[in-house]
Design a protein around this motif. Structure first.
Motif, PDB file in Angstrom:
ATOM      1  N   ILE A  28      28.580  -0.438 -25.092  1.00 18.48           N
ATOM      2  CA  ILE A  28      28.327  -2.005 -25.617  1.00 18.48           C
ATOM      3  C   ILE A  28      28.266  -2.047 -26.801  1.00 18.48           C
ATOM      4  O   ILE A  28      27.423  -1.081 -27.711  1.00 18.48           O
ATOM      5  CB  ILE A  28      26.967  -2.517 -25.024  1.00 18.48           C
ATOM      6  CG1 ILE A  28      26.892  -2.205 -23.439  1.00 18.48           C
ATOM      7  CG2 ILE A  28      26.499  -3.672 -25.337  1.00 18.48           C
ATOM      8  CD1 ILE A  28      25.678  -2.447 -22.700  1.00 18.48           C
ATOM      9  N   LEU A  29      28.948  -2.972 -27.724  1.00 17.32           N
ATOM     10  CA  LEU A  29      28.879  -2.982 -29.054  1.00 17.32           C
ATOM     11  C   LEU A  29      28.515  -4.295 -29.417  1.00 17.32           C
ATOM     12  O   LEU A  29      28.545  -5.200 -29.095  1.00 17.32           O
ATOM     13  CB  LEU A  29      30.401  -2.888 -29.487  1.00 17.32           C
ATOM     14  CG  LEU A  29      31.228  -1.722 -29.225  1.00 17.32           C
ATOM     15  CD1 LEU A  29      32.478  -1.847 -29.759  1.00 17.32           C
ATOM     16  CD2 LEU A  29      30.463  -0.625 -29.759  1.00 17.32           C
ATOM     17  N   ASP A  30      27.419  -4.414 -30.568  1.00 16.33           N
ATOM     18  CA  ASP A  30      26.974  -5.399 -31.111  1.00 16.33           C
ATOM     19  C   ASP A  30      27.790  -5.511 -32.476  1.00 16.33           C
ATOM     20  O   ASP A  30      27.882  -4.943 -33.313  1.00 16.33           O
ATOM     21  CB  ASP A  30      25.517  -5.205 -31.918  1.00 16.33           C
ATOM     22  CG  ASP A  30      24.659  -6.397 -32.404  1.00 16.33           C
ATOM     23  OD1 ASP A  30      25.296  -7.035 -33.073  1.00 16.33           O
ATOM     24  OD2 ASP A  30      23.724  -6.332 -32.183  1.00 16.33           O
ATOM     25  N   ALA A  31      28.532  -6.797 -32.476  1.00 12.84           N
ATOM     26  CA  ALA A  31      29.441  -7.107 -33.651  1.00 12.84           C
ATOM     27  C   ALA A  31      29.049  -8.356 -34.265  1.00 12.84           C
ATOM     28  O   ALA A  31      29.779  -8.782 -34.911  1.00 12.84           O
ATOM     29  CB  ALA A  31      30.941  -7.202 -32.899  1.00 12.84           C
ATOM     30  N   THR A  32      27.838  -8.638 -34.712  1.00  8.34           N
ATOM     31  CA  THR A  32      27.253  -9.812 -35.162  1.00  8.34           C
ATOM     32  C   THR A  32      27.579  -9.531 -36.849  1.00  8.34           C
ATOM     33  O   THR A  32      27.582  -8.559 -37.460  1.00  8.34           O
ATOM     34  CB  THR A  32      25.464  -9.535 -35.369  1.00  8.34           C
ATOM     35  OG1 THR A  32      25.229  -9.350 -33.930  1.00  8.34           O
ATOM     36  CG2 THR A  32      25.046 -10.619 -35.931  1.00  8.34           C
TER      37      THR A  32
END
Length: 283
Positions: A28-32
């Motif tokens: 899971i990647l947070d690409a904010t």
């Protein structure tokens, strides 16, 4: 051990992610990415989905030495930095952001551009995850072994201004601009100083905000209506915006709607509007 995930669609729900969170190959990647005028938070202080890693579009996965913002890094750099996150070729990637659906499609498109298809965007992102009552925790910093991710660059997925110029008179290749209608028409000034106002000749306008409702991508039926109103299914689509971020929302919407042969103009209007030798139109 549960079966490795294979993502067969570009968009997944928070319920689906919760049900599949224990899959052995899930990353899971947070690409904010901050919106215009916002500051980037330190990843160590960010609350996110459990076990999520921070995918830093602004500082790591953009060429910070390039003249225009959010310019994609080379395939070699992308491969090297993705491996540092421990990502492997057989992983399944789910990408979200903390706005809903804003910058996560940019990360999704970068992976697609680098030849990796087992990737999807989390519809509604972190706000939808919290709204559903699922737990959050501080983002973790990966300190494990390097992954074996391999870039396989698709040069047709990212356009520069020269490739855009080549297709301006081709009726089967349609440029769609994700900026607001006022910016597209040239009646509102550009937020970036020194940019001309207007749009690329022969391009069409579909503001990315029309594809988002309460932070989520609108339904497939609604997406089909939005795109079919502008173009036919046989067209090749090139998406543009201000600096290459929200164009990827259109790319995601078009893929969900069933369109093929999609590309993103990486420099977008920041590049086109800066280069005075390039033609523009305004309404």
């Amino acid at each position: 051990m549960s079966t490795p995930l294979k993502l067969n669609k570009p968009l997944v729900s928070v319920e689906w992610l919760f049900e599949n969170k224990s899959a052995p190959n899930l990353v899971i990647l947070d690409a904010t990415l901050p919106k215009v005028g916002q500051q980037q938070s330190a990843s160590s202080k960010i609350e996110g989905i459990k076990n999520a890693l921070f995918f830093d579009i602004k500082n790591i996965f953009s060429d910070t030495s390039a003249p225009f913002p959010n310019t994609a890094v080379t395939p070699d750099v992308f491969e090297q930095e993705v491996r540092k996150l421990g990502i492997n070729q057989d992983d399944a990637l789910v990408i979200y952001d903390r706005h809903g659906v804003y910058s996560s499609p940019r990360a999704w498109w970068l992976f697609k551009t680098m030849g990796f298809d087992n990737v999807a965007v989390l519809n509604g992102g972190f706000p939808e995850w919290i709204k559903a009552g699922y737990a959050s925790e501080a983002l973790i910093e990966y300190n494990g072994a390097l992954g074996n991710f391999k870039s396989s660059y698709n040069s047709n997925a990212l356009f520069d201004y020269k490739k855009v110029l080549e297709v301006l008179s081709d009726s089967k290749k349609i440029i769609i601009d994700a900026r607001s209608s006022d910016r597209f028409k040239g009646t509102s000034p550009e937020p970036r100083e020194g940019l001309r106002s207007g749009h690329i000749p022969n391009s069409k306008n579909l503001p990315f905000t029309e594809l988002i409702d309460d932070g989520k991508l609108i339904s497939q039926t609604e997406l089909i209506q939005k795109f079919d109103h502008l173009i036919d299914k046989e067209s090749d689509l090139i998406f543009s915006c201000g600096s290459g971020i929200t164009a990827c929302i259109l790319a995601l919407g078009a893929e969900v709607a069933g369109y093929k042969n999609l590309a993103v103009y990486d420099g977008s209007w920041t590049e086109w509007g800066s280069l005075h030798q390039l033609p523009i139109e305004s309404d």
